[in-house]
Design a protein around this motif. Structure first.
Motif, short mmCIF file in Angstrom:
data_model
loop_
_atom_site.label_atom_id
_atom_site.label_comp_id
_atom_site.label_asym_id
_atom_site.label_seq_id
_atom_site.Cartn_x
_atom_site.Cartn_y
_atom_site.Cartn_z
N ALA A 111 -0.90 -7.54 -10.67
CA ALA A 111 -0.54 -6.66 -9.56
C ALA A 111 0.95 -6.80 -9.23
O ALA A 111 1.64 -5.79 -9.00
CB ALA A 111 -1.39 -6.98 -8.34
N ASP A 112 1.47 -8.02 -9.21
CA ASP A 112 2.88 -8.23 -8.91
C ASP A 112 3.78 -7.62 -10.00
O ASP A 112 4.79 -6.98 -9.70
CB ASP A 112 3.18 -9.72 -8.78
N VAL A 113 3.42 -7.84 -11.26
CA VAL A 113 4.19 -7.28 -12.38
C VAL A 113 4.19 -5.76 -12.32
O VAL A 113 5.23 -5.11 -12.49
CB VAL A 113 3.62 -7.79 -13.71
N LEU A 114 3.02 -5.18 -12.08
CA LEU A 114 2.91 -3.72 -12.03
C LEU A 114 3.70 -3.15 -10.86
O LEU A 114 4.31 -2.07 -10.98
CB LEU A 114 1.44 -3.31 -11.95
N ALA A 115 3.72 -3.85 -9.73
CA ALA A 115 4.50 -3.39 -8.59
C ALA A 115 5.99 -3.40 -8.90
O ALA A 115 6.72 -2.45 -8.59
CB ALA A 115 4.19 -4.25 -7.36
N ASN B 55 0.42 7.82 -4.15
CA ASN B 55 -0.58 8.19 -5.15
C ASN B 55 -0.04 8.14 -6.57
O ASN B 55 -0.77 8.40 -7.52
CB ASN B 55 -1.14 9.58 -4.83
N ILE B 56 1.22 7.79 -6.72
CA ILE B 56 1.78 7.41 -8.02
C ILE B 56 1.84 5.89 -8.12
O ILE B 56 1.43 5.29 -9.13
CB ILE B 56 3.18 8.01 -8.21
N VAL B 57 2.30 5.24 -7.06
CA VAL B 57 2.50 3.79 -7.08
C VAL B 57 1.17 3.04 -7.04
O VAL B 57 0.95 2.11 -7.83
CB VAL B 57 3.39 3.39 -5.88
N ARG B 58 0.29 3.43 -6.11
CA ARG B 58 -0.97 2.69 -5.93
C ARG B 58 -1.85 2.66 -7.19
O ARG B 58 -2.30 1.58 -7.60
CB ARG B 58 -1.76 3.26 -4.75
N PRO B 59 -2.10 3.81 -7.86
CA PRO B 59 -2.93 3.74 -9.07
C PRO B 59 -2.32 2.91 -10.19
O PRO B 59 -3.04 2.32 -10.99
CB PRO B 59 -3.07 5.21 -9.49
N THR B 60 -0.98 2.88 -10.25
CA THR B 60 -0.34 2.05 -11.27
C THR B 60 -0.61 0.58 -10.99
O THR B 60 -0.97 -0.18 -11.90
CB THR B 60 1.17 2.32 -11.31
N ILE B 61 -0.47 0.17 -9.75
CA ILE B 61 -0.75 -1.23 -9.39
C ILE B 61 -2.23 -1.54 -9.58
O ILE B 61 -2.61 -2.66 -9.95
CB ILE B 61 -0.28 -1.50 -7.95
N ALA B 62 -3.09 -0.54 -9.39
CA ALA B 62 -4.54 -0.74 -9.54
C ALA B 62 -4.94 -1.02 -10.98
O ALA B 62 -6.08 -1.45 -11.24
CB ALA B 62 -5.31 0.47 -9.02
N ILE B 63 -4.05 -0.81 -11.95
CA ILE B 63 -4.34 -1.18 -13.33
C ILE B 63 -4.58 -2.69 -13.43
O ILE B 63 -5.12 -3.18 -14.42
CB ILE B 63 -3.22 -0.71 -14.27
N ALA B 64 -4.22 -3.44 -12.39
CA ALA B 64 -4.51 -4.88 -12.34
C ALA B 64 -6.00 -5.15 -12.52
O ALA B 64 -6.38 -6.19 -13.09
CB ALA B 64 -4.01 -5.48 -11.03
N TRP B 65 -6.85 -4.25 -12.04
CA TRP B 65 -8.30 -4.42 -12.25
C TRP B 65 -8.59 -4.40 -13.75
O TRP B 65 -9.28 -5.29 -14.26
CB TRP B 65 -9.07 -3.33 -11.53
N PHE B 66 -8.09 -3.39 -14.45
CA PHE B 66 -8.36 -3.28 -15.88
C PHE B 66 -7.70 -4.43 -16.65
O PHE B 66 -8.26 -4.91 -17.65
CB PHE B 66 -7.85 -1.94 -16.42
#
Length: 409
Positions: free
Chosen positions: A133-137, A235-246
């Motif tokens: 999540a930190d890296v993606l942010a 809605n661009i930033v949040r889904p990118t950070i949500a890749i932390a789940w995957f």
């Protein structure tokens, strides 16, 4: 037929398993119930995907409940629009999230940030979910032109994961999600306002996502108001950070089936990495279902669906349907390396045509970033300490209970 029983408690208690279990109790393609007192019909299968994403049949306007808008998507988001209004707003996302150069740039930035983080954490125990999540942010802020650094980026990562974690449940998680959204909407609205007051960059220079959202004009030719612009930037930033789940599920898969580490390390062309990413998205639980409202009186396979009925599309069940997937509970990326797949079969983030309908326009981003992170994990030198790696299907969204801990060499 007697009155329908309300299934709200069942959804909260059983999570991802609720709708597939109910589908198996009927003909496997439809199920009727009530949710929060409202009549609902649930549909299943590729034909249902095509039916659901046809705007003549199902619309999103007023379909998303307030608690979901106040946590996950935001008020006024593209997800709440239909018709020309939706297509005009969706064009903003398609231009940013489906551009091959832009997708590649974000993937490269994620790789760079991940390697920096891994290099700085030698000998430490880390939690994959938190690190991802930190890296993606960090990566998405750099890519999108959001001028956050240090504690601001850490807060953004924390808030965006809180928005996703708390949208589907009452209680403290939901309260945290509301507070997180309010805090980040204000931050993004301030950025939008500041950018609009600043001199425009010379023509010919590529616009960042922040600039594109700030300058976007809706179907009526007007700029988005600062709040709505902030919602769409999130809605661009949040889904990118949500890749932390995957990413966490990718670590889980590499631990359970370690031969994929060698395959990913040897994958010079990235073919196995993309197949691995698709299989992570199919195999592991992310979205249980999506919903909309019947646009008019409809008939689906002989079933009457009155106008304004809530229509659900089963996602988790379809991604594990043995009629569509050979041995669906076997993790097998090779199923995605052969003939071209049918887009209405794999629906981890919904279905339909991303260019015209409501299918997530960020799937290319998700697959590219996840393939990158899976490859980086495969190349990383680490051990896995004893921990609770069970994935509870009753929790939405779910994760391994430990978040997946690694001891870096």
């Amino acid at each position: 037929m007697g009155p329908l029983r309300d299934g709200t408690i069942g959804v909260l208690a059983h999570g991802y398993a609720w709708l597939p279990d109910k589908m198996r109790s009927t003909d496997g393609t439809t199920y009727r119930t009530r949710l929060l007192g409202r009549p609902v019909i649930a549909l299943h299968g590729p034909e249902a995907v095509r039916f659901f994403y046809d705007e003549r049949n199902v619309v999103r306007r007023e379909a998303l409940p307030g608690p979901v808008l106040d946590t996950l998507f935001g008020r006024g988001a593209v997800h709440t629009l239909d018709g020309e209004a939706h297509r005009a707003r969706k064009a903003l996302f398609l231009a940013l999230l489906k551009d091959e150069r832009g997708v590649g740039d974000l993937g490269a930035e994620v790789q760079r940030r991940w390697r920096e983080a891994a290099e700085s954490r030698h000998g430490e125990r880390v939690v994959v979910f938190d690190e991802a999540a930190d890296v993606l942010a960090l990566a998405v802020c750099e890519w999108a032109g959001v001028p956050f650094a240090g504690p601001e980026v850490e807060r953004l990562a924390h808030d965006c994961t809180a928005m996703v974690d708390g949208f589907a449940t009452p209680g403290p998680r939901h309260v945290r999600a509301r507070h997180a959204r309010a805090r980040q909407e204000k931050s993004m609205a301030d950025l939008i306002a500041s950018l609009r007051e600043a001199p425009r960059r010379p023509s010919g220079e590529g616009a960042t996502a922040l600039e594109a959202v700030a300058r976007h004009r809706d179907v009526d030719g007007t700029l988005l108001d600062p709040h709505t612009a902030a919602v769409e930037l999130l809605n661009i930033v949040r889904p990118t950070i949500a890749i932390a789940w995957f990413a966490t599920f990718a670590a889980h898969a590499l631990h359970r089936w370690p031969h994929h580490r060698d395959l990913l390390r040897a994958d010079a062309r990235g073919v196995h990495a993309r197949a691995f990413a698709h299989e992570v998205r199919r195999f592991y639980p992310f979205a249980p279902f999506v919903g909309g409202l019947a646009a008019r009186d409809l008939t689906w396979r002989g079933e009457r669906i009155p106008e304004h009925t809530m229509v659900l599309l089963d996602l988790y069940g379809q991604n594990h349907d043995p009629a569509l997937w050979n041995n669906p509970y076997r993790f097998d990326p090779h199923r995605f390396t052969g003939a071209a797949r049918r887009p209405e079969n794999l629906v981890p983030q919904g279905g339909g045509d991303p260019d015209q309908g409501h299918r997530c326009p960020g799937e290319d981003i998700t697959v590219t970033v996840l393939a990158t992170l899976a490859t980086e994990l495969a190349r990383l030198d680490y051990s896995v300490p004893d921990q609770d790696l069970t994935i509870p299907l009753s929790r939405v969204p779910t994760l391994p209970r430990s978040g997946f801990e690694l001891d870096l060499a």
